[in-house]
Design an enzyme around this catalytic site. Structure first.
Site, PDB file in Angstrom:
ATOM      1  N   ASP A  56     211.080  56.395  42.582  1.00 19.79           N
ATOM      2  CA  ASP A  56     209.658  56.073  42.379  1.00 19.79           C
ATOM      3  C   ASP A  56     208.745  57.243  42.784  1.00 19.79           C
ATOM      4  O   ASP A  56     209.184  58.161  43.486  1.00 19.79           O
ATOM      5  CB  ASP A  56     209.335  54.838  43.241  1.00 19.79           C
ATOM      6  CG  ASP A  56     208.166  54.038  42.694  1.00 19.79           C
ATOM      7  OD1 ASP A  56     207.464  54.528  41.802  1.00 19.79           O
ATOM      8  OD2 ASP A  56     207.961  52.908  43.183  1.00 19.79           O
ATOM      9  N   ASP A 112     213.351  49.065  37.860  1.00 19.26           N
ATOM     10  CA  ASP A 112     213.068  48.149  38.960  1.00 19.26           C
ATOM     11  C   ASP A 112     212.389  46.870  38.447  1.00 19.26           C
ATOM     12  O   ASP A 112     212.126  46.732  37.250  1.00 19.26           O
ATOM     13  CB  ASP A 112     212.197  48.864  39.996  1.00 19.26           C
ATOM     14  CG  ASP A 112     212.579  48.485  41.414  1.00 19.26           C
ATOM     15  OD1 ASP A 112     213.011  47.340  41.617  1.00 19.26           O
ATOM     16  OD2 ASP A 112     212.437  49.325  42.324  1.00 19.26           O
ATOM     17  N   GLY A 117     216.416  40.642  40.121  1.00 16.28           N
ATOM     18  CA  GLY A 117     215.865  39.651  39.222  1.00 16.28           C
ATOM     19  C   GLY A 117     216.301  38.322  39.796  1.00 16.28           C
ATOM     20  O   GLY A 117     217.026  38.294  40.785  1.00 16.28           O
ATOM     21  N   ASP A 147     216.865  45.849  49.370  1.00 20.00           N
ATOM     22  CA  ASP A 147     217.124  47.244  49.744  1.00 20.00           C
ATOM     23  C   ASP A 147     218.038  47.390  50.963  1.00 20.00           C
ATOM     24  O   ASP A 147     217.944  46.640  51.927  1.00 20.00           O
ATOM     25  CB  ASP A 147     215.807  47.958  50.043  1.00 20.00           C
ATOM     26  CG  ASP A 147     214.962  48.098  48.795  1.00 20.00           C
ATOM     27  OD1 ASP A 147     215.301  47.479  47.763  1.00 20.00           O
ATOM     28  OD2 ASP A 147     213.947  48.813  48.854  1.00 20.00           O
TER      29      ASP A 147
HETATM   30  C1  GLA Z   1     212.513  49.042  45.336  1.00 24.38           C
HETATM   31  C2  GLA Z   1     213.955  49.460  45.095  1.00 24.38           C
HETATM   32  C3  GLA Z   1     214.252  50.740  45.866  1.00 24.38           C
HETATM   33  C4  GLA Z   1     213.285  51.829  45.438  1.00 24.38           C
HETATM   34  C5  GLA Z   1     211.836  51.362  45.619  1.00 24.38           C
HETATM   35  C6  GLA Z   1     210.841  52.327  45.016  1.00 24.38           C
HETATM   36  O1  GLA Z   1     212.297  48.667  46.651  1.00 24.38           O
HETATM   37  O2  GLA Z   1     214.829  48.433  45.484  1.00 24.38           O
HETATM   38  O3  GLA Z   1     215.586  51.148  45.657  1.00 24.38           O
HETATM   39  O4  GLA Z   1     213.536  52.166  44.092  1.00 24.38           O
HETATM   40  O5  GLA Z   1     211.627  50.095  44.991  1.00 24.38           O
HETATM   41  O6  GLA Z   1     209.514  51.918  45.169  1.00 24.38           O
END
Ligand code: GLA
Length: 370
Positions: A51, A128, A163, A184
């Protein structure tokens, strides 16, 4: 389009360490390091920006605009550089109206963005799911981009995120080659356990061209960088067990540390060719958990042997038992064990084996019936 991602994708992604601090320089230096320090030879052939690579608004034609301060040469030139090193190049977008960090999402622009990515020479798109559009189902949101990517005619690995309702059940049908199973990962043993062991039981959904993804790795973060600060760090044994678990799961192996600062211990973990061979095995069968045993995993391999893993999730050492009958052999078979972490032959065992496993550690064997 060719059949791609026949093996779990391997490479590096910027998020776990750098979050929004991505730049042309970082990507070039990372690519150089990967090639010059044995990572490409070990199989890590993708360098991906996560990102925060673009500006907050699209241009007047609705195109995404790379942040000119972070990427003064644009994305195409950077992709060309990465390709010139023999590597593939990955980028990030989102199925909703905004990315997780608040940059423009691809919803309603899927074809335009996919075309742009193909023109830039993108080889992997991590997609994402933040700010997903109400009224449009999860499946359809991923389908829209999957279709747009296929229509470009370029081979682009489509890396889906989360999702609702179990992405592993439907993500492959959207054209994705891998899909995130959980939220994450952070740089702690608790987090590794949660996402890694959480993948067990879902092995039937994964295989060549469509892989379960327990998230990018935190090996070597050592409490540094974005998810390092959140998790606080792990011991070398814990990183070793983390890497071995991902290999047993046939998971994509995406490094997340600052590779330019790789220590010898971390290099040894990440470049263990025998473990990588287990991850990348031609059969493409992720490990299953042996019922009735605590964290004993078995992964059938293409050459007729088996990778066996004993994972001790407790803090103190303990003895753990292996028995042959659970992996399709007879209890009384003679089996040769080769330790792929110590790179040592342990000789022949009959009717199973009992071995000492340190706390938050694992033993991984290539087991061959004699
Ligand atoms: C989510 C994804 C991460 C990363 C962030 C970026 O949290 O799970 O792996 O890509 O977005 O903002």
């Amino acid at each position: 389009m060719a059949m791609i991602a026949l093996k779990p994708p391997m490479g590096w992604n910027s998020w776990n360490t750098f979050s929004g601090n991505v730049s042309d320089t970082l990507i070039r230096e990372t690519a150089d390091y990967i090639v010059e320090n044995g990572f490409l030879d070990a199989g890590y052939d993708i360098v991906s920006i996560d990102d925060c690579w673009m500006l907050r608004d699209r241009d007047e034609n609705g195109n995404l605009v790379p942040d000119p301060e972070k990427f003064p040469n644009g994305i195409k030139a950077l992709a060309d550089y990465v390709h010139s090193k023999g590597l593939k190049f990955g980028i990030y977008e989102d199925a909703g109206t905004m990315t997780c960090a608040g940059f423009p999402g691809s919803f309603g622009h899927e074809r335009q963005d996919a075309k742009q990515f193909a023109e830039w020479g993108i080889d992997l798109l991590k997609y994402d799911f933040c700010y997903s559009t109400p009224g449009c189902s999860d499946v359809n949101l991923y389908r829209r981009m999957g279709q747009a990517l296929r229509e470009t005619g370029r081979d682009i690995i489509f890396s889906g995120c989360w999702g609702n309702d179990g992405v592993w059940k439907w993500m492959r049908s959207c054209g994705a080659h891998m899909w995130r199973l959980t939220g994450d990962i952070f740089d702690s043993w608790e987090s590794i356990e949660k996402v890694g062991f959480g993948a067990l039981g879902l092995e039937a959904y994964a295989g060549p061209s469509g892989w379960n993804d327990p998230d990018m790795m935190v090996v070597g973060l050592n409490g540094q960088g974005y998810v390092g600060h959140i998790g606080g760090g792990c011991t070398t044994n814990e990183y070793q067990a983390h890497f071995a678990l991902w290999c047993m799961l046939s998971a994509p192996l995406l490094m997340g540390h600052d590779v330019r600062k790789t220590t010898p211990e971390v290099k040894e973990i990440l470049q263990n060719k025998e473990l990588i061979a287990i991850d990348q095995d031609d059969a493409g069968i992720p490990a299953y958990k042996i019922p009735g045993y605590s964290d004993v995993l078995a992964k059938p391999l293409a050459d007729g042997s088996m990778a066996l893993g004993l994972f001790n999730r407790e803090p103190n050492w303990k003895y753990m038992a292996l028995s042959w009958d659970y992996c399709g052999w007879e209890v009384t078979d003679r089996v040769k064990l080769y330790d792929v972490i110590a790179h040592k032959d342990l000789g022949e065992f009959k009717c199973g084996a009992t071995l000492r496993v340190e706390g938050h550690s694992c033993l991984i064997f290539k087991a061959t019936r004699i």
